[in-house]
Design a protein around this motif. Sequence first.
Motif, PDB file in Angstrom:
ATOM      1  N   ALA A 324       0.823  -1.212   0.000  1.00  0.00           N
ATOM      2  CA  ALA A 324       0.000   0.000   0.000  1.00  0.00           C
ATOM      3  C   ALA A 324       0.855   1.259   0.000  1.00  0.00           C
ATOM      4  O   ALA A 324       0.524   2.252  -0.660  1.00  0.00           O
ATOM      5  CB  ALA A 324      -0.944  -0.012   1.201  1.00  0.00           C
ATOM      6  N   GLU A 325       1.975   1.222   0.713  1.00  0.00           N
ATOM      7  CA  GLU A 325       2.848   2.398   0.746  1.00  0.00           C
ATOM      8  C   GLU A 325       3.522   2.622  -0.600  1.00  0.00           C
ATOM      9  O   GLU A 325       3.700   3.761  -1.041  1.00  0.00           O
ATOM     10  CB  GLU A 325       3.901   2.239   1.848  1.00  0.00           C
ATOM     11  CG  GLU A 325       4.843   3.444   1.990  1.00  0.00           C
ATOM     12  CD  GLU A 325       4.118   4.772   2.163  1.00  0.00           C
ATOM     13  OE1 GLU A 325       4.603   5.779   1.597  1.00  0.00           O
ATOM     14  OE2 GLU A 325       3.074   4.817   2.834  1.00  0.00           O
ATOM     15  N   GLY A 326       3.919   1.544  -1.270  1.00  0.00           N
ATOM     16  CA  GLY A 326       4.518   1.680  -2.596  1.00  0.00           C
ATOM     17  C   GLY A 326       3.533   2.249  -3.605  1.00  0.00           C
ATOM     18  O   GLY A 326       3.885   3.103  -4.430  1.00  0.00           O
ATOM     19  N   ILE A 327       2.288   1.783  -3.532  1.00  0.00           N
ATOM     20  CA  ILE A 327       1.249   2.327  -4.412  1.00  0.00           C
ATOM     21  C   ILE A 327       1.004   3.794  -4.102  1.00  0.00           C
ATOM     22  O   ILE A 327       0.849   4.621  -5.004  1.00  0.00           O
ATOM     23  CB  ILE A 327      -0.042   1.490  -4.274  1.00  0.00           C
ATOM     24  CG1 ILE A 327       0.163   0.124  -4.943  1.00  0.00           C
ATOM     25  CG2 ILE A 327      -1.233   2.218  -4.882  1.00  0.00           C
ATOM     26  CD1 ILE A 327      -0.982  -0.838  -4.749  1.00  0.00           C
ATOM     27  N   MET A 328       1.006   4.143  -2.820  1.00  0.00           N
ATOM     28  CA  MET A 328       0.821   5.544  -2.444  1.00  0.00           C
ATOM     29  C   MET A 328       1.976   6.399  -2.942  1.00  0.00           C
ATOM     30  O   MET A 328       1.786   7.568  -3.315  1.00  0.00           O
ATOM     31  CB  MET A 328       0.663   5.681  -0.931  1.00  0.00           C
ATOM     32  CG  MET A 328       0.460   7.121  -0.456  1.00  0.00           C
ATOM     33  SD  MET A 328      -0.926   7.986  -1.275  1.00  0.00           S
ATOM     34  CE  MET A 328      -2.320   7.225  -0.441  1.00  0.00           C
TER      35      MET A 328
END
Length: 370
Positions: A324-328
Amino acid sequence: MTKELIVRTGPQEYECREGVLSTLPKRLEERFVKNLLIVHGTVSWGKARPYLEDLYQAGFSITEVAFSGECSYEEVDRIVSLAAQHKSDAIIGVGGGKIMDAVKYAAAKADCILNVMVPTLASNCAPWTPLSVMYTEDGVFIRYDFLQQQASLLLLEPKLIIDSPKDFFVAGLADTLAKWYESDEILSLPENAQQPMLMMARQAAYICRQSILDHAELAIASLEAGEVTEAFVKLTEVITSISGMVGGLGDAFARTTIAHEIHDAITNFPESHHFLHGHKVAYGIMVQLAYEKKWAEIDNLIPFYEHLDIPKSLHDLHLDRLDAEGIMEIARLSTKPEAPAHGLPYEVSAELMAEAIQALEDYMANLPEL
């Protein structure tokens, strides 16, 4: 969104036909050119050199230099230095889009000397547009720089392009397809729909989309067979010239929005570097359509993407490790305050972008097996 509309047209002179490179000596002589600097690729140069035999027999002073591989500020400055060292009247770029962008920039920086575009690929509109897409020497996108002069000459030899790798042509089709999806939300607004330049930009974008969906299969078959056909020449011109006219006529109203912003963001991830520009933009189209919740149009494009083996998900781009952090992070990079995507007639935010990226990933993961 700014109301400023600056039209930046294409090359001063353009021609596409078999045998067109034999006219280069005469065209240069008409422009009083004596000293040439040729910036070329590696494999492509071996294929292109025989088409320039007339140039080498015409008495010009010619210096050759191999391109570094990235359109970086360091490479542009190196080319400027070489042009000054050899008192070049013109710089000829022979190769792909990054060579074209570097040569255009260097020629402008070297007191606006002539620049000549000889593409060996139909992979983007770089030979047409008076701007350069700048990267670090490691291939990370920095920004677009507009130039104060357009290409002096653009000569497309179909027999040279037909000998190019299929992946580059497919990437060119994908990059060109984005012209419609990125611009139509803006160009179709009532306040824009009757402005003459924007009307022409929208028509050019429509030609890009429809020509590709109608003729891509025939054009690719021609490429694979090594046969120059009407369909192949048509899409070569659409990729190189008509796509360049979209932004040239429409300026900020018709350049790049979400699809290219997603491309620019994922250049920060090394796993994506071996994918071509157009492949990453193609994924960006899917993200844009997911952002706009146009799932029916995604369904329409999926067979086209799968037939051409174009990435349509993070999984396809080898980025499915992202949490999720990489997508963000992709979402944040693609929605920076200066991002052109904010010119769209709806809210663009990192939170909504991350939701769209994840929604697309879930959608693609649940597609039925063909």
